[in-house]
Design a protein around this motif. Sequence first.
Motif, PDB file in Angstrom:
ATOM      1  N   GLY A  13       0.815  -1.068   0.008  1.00 51.22           N
ATOM      2  CA  GLY A  13       0.014   0.001  -0.044  1.00 51.22           C
ATOM      3  C   GLY A  13       0.988   1.058   0.132  1.00 51.22           C
ATOM      4  N   GLY A  15       0.750   4.474  -0.615  1.00 54.39           N
ATOM      5  CA  GLY A  15       0.365   5.662  -0.898  1.00 54.39           C
ATOM      6  C   GLY A  15       0.488   6.746  -0.089  1.00 54.39           C
ATOM      7  N   GLY A  18       2.340   5.017   3.055  1.00 51.73           N
ATOM      8  CA  GLY A  18       3.149   3.949   2.783  1.00 51.73           C
ATOM      9  C   GLY A  18       4.444   4.556   2.086  1.00 51.73           C
ATOM     10  N   ARG A  37      -1.590  -2.074  -5.482  1.00 59.75           N
ATOM     11  CA  ARG A  37      -2.490  -2.210  -6.744  1.00 59.75           C
ATOM     12  C   ARG A  37      -2.222  -1.622  -7.962  1.00 59.75           C
ATOM     13  NH1 ARG A  37      -8.325   0.095  -4.979  1.00 59.75           N
ATOM     14  NH2 ARG A  37      -7.308   2.027  -4.817  1.00 59.75           N
ATOM     15  N   THR A  38      -1.379  -0.533  -7.895  1.00 56.57           N
ATOM     16  CA  THR A  38      -1.054   0.184  -9.055  1.00 56.57           C
ATOM     17  C   THR A  38       0.439   0.042  -9.118  1.00 56.57           C
ATOM     18  OG1 THR A  38      -2.776   1.782  -8.642  1.00 56.57           O
ATOM     19  CG2 THR A  38      -1.328   2.286 -10.306  1.00 56.57           C
ATOM     20  N   VAL A  76      -2.555   0.162   3.515  1.00 57.18           N
ATOM     21  CA  VAL A  76      -3.806   0.471   2.825  1.00 57.18           C
ATOM     22  C   VAL A  76      -5.019   0.952   3.643  1.00 57.18           C
ATOM     23  CG1 VAL A  76      -3.297  -1.517   1.155  1.00 57.18           C
ATOM     24  CG2 VAL A  76      -4.803  -1.756   3.259  1.00 57.18           C
ATOM     25  N   LYS A  77      -5.908   1.657   3.258  1.00 61.24           N
ATOM     26  CA  LYS A  77      -7.007   1.927   3.859  1.00 61.24           C
ATOM     27  C   LYS A  77      -7.781   0.788   4.500  1.00 61.24           C
ATOM     28  CE  LYS A  77      -6.951   6.440   2.946  1.00 61.24           C
ATOM     29  NZ  LYS A  77      -7.122   6.890   1.692  1.00 61.24           N
ATOM     30  N   SER A  78      -8.413   1.015   5.580  1.00 60.40           N
ATOM     31  CA  SER A  78      -9.149   0.076   6.240  1.00 60.40           C
ATOM     32  C   SER A  78     -10.262  -0.673   5.636  1.00 60.40           C
ATOM     33  CB  SER A  78      -9.709   0.467   7.578  1.00 60.40           C
ATOM     34  OG  SER A  78     -10.728   1.465   7.348  1.00 60.40           O
ATOM     35  N   ALA A  83      -9.077  -6.902   0.369  1.00 64.55           N
ATOM     36  CA  ALA A  83      -8.481  -7.032  -0.999  1.00 64.55           C
ATOM     37  C   ALA A  83      -6.969  -7.277  -0.903  1.00 64.55           C
ATOM     38  CB  ALA A  83      -8.868  -5.881  -1.873  1.00 64.55           C
ATOM     39  N   LEU A 101      -0.379   0.292   9.547  1.00 70.34           N
ATOM     40  CA  LEU A 101      -0.362   1.692   9.609  1.00 70.34           C
ATOM     41  C   LEU A 101      -1.476   2.486   9.107  1.00 70.34           C
ATOM     42  CD1 LEU A 101       3.074   2.114   7.650  1.00 70.34           C
ATOM     43  CD2 LEU A 101       2.683   2.405  10.174  1.00 70.34           C
ATOM     44  N   GLN A 102      -2.772   2.297  10.168  1.00 66.00           N
ATOM     45  CA  GLN A 102      -4.056   2.893   9.591  1.00 66.00           C
ATOM     46  C   GLN A 102      -4.488   3.483  10.805  1.00 66.00           C
ATOM     47  OE1 GLN A 102      -6.206  -0.809   8.871  1.00 66.00           O
ATOM     48  NE2 GLN A 102      -5.780  -0.625   6.713  1.00 66.00           N
ATOM     49  N   PRO A 128       0.410  14.015   8.857  1.00 70.05           N
ATOM     50  CA  PRO A 128      -0.320  14.328   7.355  1.00 70.05           C
ATOM     51  C   PRO A 128       0.527  14.206   6.227  1.00 70.05           C
ATOM     52  CG  PRO A 128       0.349  16.487   8.588  1.00 70.05           C
ATOM     53  CD  PRO A 128       0.960  15.413   9.394  1.00 70.05           C
ATOM     54  N   ARG A 131      -1.481  12.550  -1.294  1.00 69.43           N
ATOM     55  CA  ARG A 131      -1.219  12.005  -2.477  1.00 69.43           C
ATOM     56  C   ARG A 131      -1.393  13.225  -3.410  1.00 69.43           C
ATOM     57  NH1 ARG A 131      -2.510   6.173  -4.323  1.00 69.43           N
ATOM     58  NH2 ARG A 131      -4.460   6.436  -3.297  1.00 69.43           N
ATOM     59  N   LYS A 180      -5.921   9.640  19.288  1.00 71.37           N
ATOM     60  CA  LYS A 180      -6.100   9.884  17.973  1.00 71.37           C
ATOM     61  C   LYS A 180      -7.490   9.663  17.115  1.00 71.37           C
ATOM     62  CE  LYS A 180      -4.524  10.621  13.866  1.00 71.37           C
ATOM     63  NZ  LYS A 180      -3.635   9.708  12.893  1.00 71.37           N
ATOM     64  N   SER A 249      -7.365  12.506   5.399  1.00 68.20           N
ATOM     65  CA  SER A 249      -7.656  11.502   4.161  1.00 68.20           C
ATOM     66  C   SER A 249      -8.906  11.288   3.868  1.00 68.20           C
ATOM     67  CB  SER A 249      -6.757  10.205   4.573  1.00 68.20           C
ATOM     68  OG  SER A 249      -7.102   9.755   5.995  1.00 68.20           O
ATOM     69  N   ARG A 258     -13.950   7.963  -3.770  1.00 65.59           N
ATOM     70  CA  ARG A 258     -13.729   6.763  -3.070  1.00 65.59           C
ATOM     71  C   ARG A 258     -14.651   6.389  -1.788  1.00 65.59           C
ATOM     72  NH1 ARG A 258      -7.464   5.652  -3.985  1.00 65.59           N
ATOM     73  NH2 ARG A 258      -6.920   7.213  -5.607  1.00 65.59           N
TER      74      ARG A 258
HETATM   75  N1  LIG Z   1      -2.648  10.484   4.659  1.00 65.18           N
HETATM   76  C1  LIG Z   1      -2.737  10.850   6.073  1.00 65.18           C
HETATM   77  O1  LIG Z   1      -2.339  11.914   6.192  1.00 65.18           O
HETATM   78  C2  LIG Z   1      -3.137  10.064   7.069  1.00 65.18           C
HETATM   79  C3  LIG Z   1      -2.621  10.160   8.553  1.00 65.18           C
HETATM   80  C4  LIG Z   1      -2.717   9.354   9.360  1.00 65.18           C
HETATM   81  C5  LIG Z   1      -3.352   8.116   9.088  1.00 65.18           C
HETATM   82  N2  LIG Z   1      -3.907   7.787   7.994  1.00 65.18           N
HETATM   83  C6  LIG Z   1      -4.371   6.435   7.788  1.00 65.18           C
HETATM   84  O2  LIG Z   1      -3.299   5.771   7.159  1.00 65.18           O
HETATM   85  C7  LIG Z   1      -4.094   4.773   6.306  1.00 65.18           C
HETATM   86  C8  LIG Z   1      -3.380   4.698   4.743  1.00 65.18           C
HETATM   87  O3  LIG Z   1      -3.897   5.977   4.260  1.00 65.18           O
HETATM   88  P1  LIG Z   1      -3.305   6.867   3.039  1.00 65.18           P
HETATM   89  O4  LIG Z   1      -3.750   8.275   3.071  1.00 65.18           O
HETATM   90  O5  LIG Z   1      -1.731   6.485   3.120  1.00 65.18           O
HETATM   91  O6  LIG Z   1      -4.091   6.036   2.145  1.00 65.18           O
HETATM   92  P2  LIG Z   1      -3.685   6.167   0.225  1.00 65.18           P
HETATM   93  O7  LIG Z   1      -2.783   7.132   0.064  1.00 65.18           O
HETATM   94  O8  LIG Z   1      -5.146   6.019  -0.265  1.00 65.18           O
HETATM   95  O9  LIG Z   1      -2.776   4.699   0.100  1.00 65.18           O
HETATM   96  C9  LIG Z   1      -3.330   3.648   0.083  1.00 65.18           C
HETATM   97  C10 LIG Z   1      -2.377   2.743  -0.714  1.00 65.18           C
HETATM   98  O10 LIG Z   1      -2.833   1.407  -0.854  1.00 65.18           O
HETATM   99  C11 LIG Z   1      -2.902   0.953  -2.164  1.00 65.18           C
HETATM  100  N3  LIG Z   1      -3.814  -0.144  -2.109  1.00 65.18           N
HETATM  101  C12 LIG Z   1      -5.411   0.011  -2.327  1.00 65.18           C
HETATM  102  N4  LIG Z   1      -5.852  -1.354  -2.545  1.00 65.18           N
HETATM  103  C13 LIG Z   1      -4.963  -2.327  -2.405  1.00 65.18           C
HETATM  104  C14 LIG Z   1      -4.725  -3.443  -2.595  1.00 65.18           C
HETATM  105  N5  LIG Z   1      -5.898  -4.329  -2.802  1.00 65.18           N
HETATM  106  N6  LIG Z   1      -3.471  -4.187  -2.569  1.00 65.18           N
HETATM  107  C15 LIG Z   1      -2.448  -3.366  -2.682  1.00 65.18           C
HETATM  108  N7  LIG Z   1      -2.576  -1.962  -2.448  1.00 65.18           N
HETATM  109  C16 LIG Z   1      -3.670  -1.325  -2.354  1.00 65.18           C
HETATM  110  C17 LIG Z   1      -3.486   2.133  -2.737  1.00 65.18           C
HETATM  111  O11 LIG Z   1      -3.100   1.851  -4.283  1.00 65.18           O
HETATM  112  P3  LIG Z   1      -3.678   3.088  -5.529  1.00 65.18           P
HETATM  113  O12 LIG Z   1      -2.451   3.957  -5.579  1.00 65.18           O
HETATM  114  O13 LIG Z   1      -4.300   1.932  -6.519  1.00 65.18           O
HETATM  115  O14 LIG Z   1      -4.990   3.638  -4.756  1.00 65.18           O
HETATM  116  C18 LIG Z   1      -2.516   3.212  -2.425  1.00 65.18           C
HETATM  117  O15 LIG Z   1      -1.119   2.885  -2.586  1.00 65.18           O
HETATM  118  C19 LIG Z   1      -5.493   5.169   6.288  1.00 65.18           C
HETATM  119  O16 LIG Z   1      -6.000   4.114   7.177  1.00 65.18           O
HETATM  120  C20 LIG Z   1      -5.463   6.665   6.780  1.00 65.18           C
HETATM  121  O17 LIG Z   1      -6.752   6.839   7.613  1.00 65.18           O
HETATM  122  C21 LIG Z   1      -3.392   8.469   6.867  1.00 65.18           C
END
Ligand SMILES: NC(=O)c1ccc[n+]([C@@H]2O[C@H](COP(=O)([O-])OP(=O)(O)OC[C@H]3O[C@@H](n4cnc5c(N)ncnc54)[C@H](OP(=O)(O)O)[C@@H]3O)[C@@H](O)[C@H]2O)c1
Length: 298
Positions: A13, A15, A18, A37-38, A76-78, A83, A101-102, A128, A131, A180, A249, A258
């Motif tokens: 994951g 994203g 990650g 995934r991508t 990945v997202k929860s 998947a 990391l979720q 924070p 993407r 949190k 997010s 999404r």
């Molecule tokens: N972003 C933040 O600031 C933040 C802060 C604290 C906590 N969080 C938490 O951290 C977690 C991740 O969030 P994020 O913001 O990093 O999400 P994100 O940017 O959407 O990243 C998710 C990643 O997982 C990939 N993915 C989706 N389905 C998959 C599969 N079946 N197999 C493998 N990879 C797959 C996605 O690929 P694609 O590129 O194809 O979509 C993307 O690369 C969440 O629980 C969020 O609430 C996020």
Amino acid sequence: MTKPEHPTVALVGPGAIGTTIAAALHEAGRTPALFGRTAHERLELRFDGGRIVVPGPVQNDPAKIETRFDLVFVAVKSTQIAATAPWLSALCNEKTVVCVLQNGVEQKSLIAPYLPGSPVLPSVVWFPAQREADASVWLRARARLTLPDVPENSAVLAALYGTRCAVDVAADFVSVAWRKLLQNAVAGLMVLTGRRSGMFSRADIATLSLAYLRECLDVARAEGATLGDEVPQEIVDAFQRYPADMGTSILADRQTGRPLEWDCRNGVVQRCGRARGVPTPISDLVVPILAAASDGPG
Ligand SMILES: NC(=O)c1ccc[n+]([C@@H]2O[C@H](COP(=O)([O-])OP(=O)(O)OC[C@H]3O[C@@H](n4cnc5c(N)ncnc54)[C@H](OP(=O)(O)O)[C@@H]3O)[C@@H](O)[C@H]2O)c1
């Protein structure tokens, strides 16, 4: 302190979160194997004062995996955990430490059904990251994780030792995780308005947020968290201090159509409240609206 041995590391994951962890590991000479995934040739993290390019490729076919890893970060997202089952069974054995990391307080129970008995390490992700349109990730604060004080945390501490991602260990992880979660729950209000952190400067939104946070606090305490009466105000104050354009997010997911993590960030308060006999009138309004925005129909 002696430099620890480094485990073999995979990341599923790549994203926003990650990519940040992958970049921290790469910068320290410990580039993880990347699975997603991508397919991408590389990952790119931007931050104040620089950028890190993590060489890929991001592999996107679990059938091609032949190696099990000591440590697997799952970012990945929860809503995407089910998947990732093919990745988890291909990358993990019963000794692999799986660090989730979720957001949420239910990481263990959500992922355990897809693992071959591997130990699961939940975490609190404090930074924070967002993407960008070109698939790079913008890290908007210092990277930091909190882990529970359990033996499995040693693999993550060793992997991230000396990197730009700070890791601390909490004796009372339940309280840290619920704190949190309160922050995440109130950030969900941004989905209802379609606005970023600037909205918390409105007096009416601040009042609503405080009332919602007090409800969440009652549930958190019923779940065993030790959090003071000052926490709701501290969280509102923090949102008021953020840059007005700071999103979350779940808002980013809403704006890109999404599925939303409404259940692990907001629904959990209502579910736990009901199970513990704690009234949740604000959740009873907020949760169905978030759920319908995410999942429809219509
Ligand atoms: N972003 C933040 O600031 C933040 C802060 C604290 C906590 N969080 C938490 O951290 C977690 C991740 O969030 P994020 O913001 O990093 O999400 P994100 O940017 O959407 O990243 C998710 C990643 O997982 C990939 N993915 C989706 N389905 C998959 C599969 N079946 N197999 C493998 N990879 C797959 C996605 O690929 P694609 O590129 O194809 O979509 C993307 O690369 C969440 O629980 C969020 O609430 C996020």
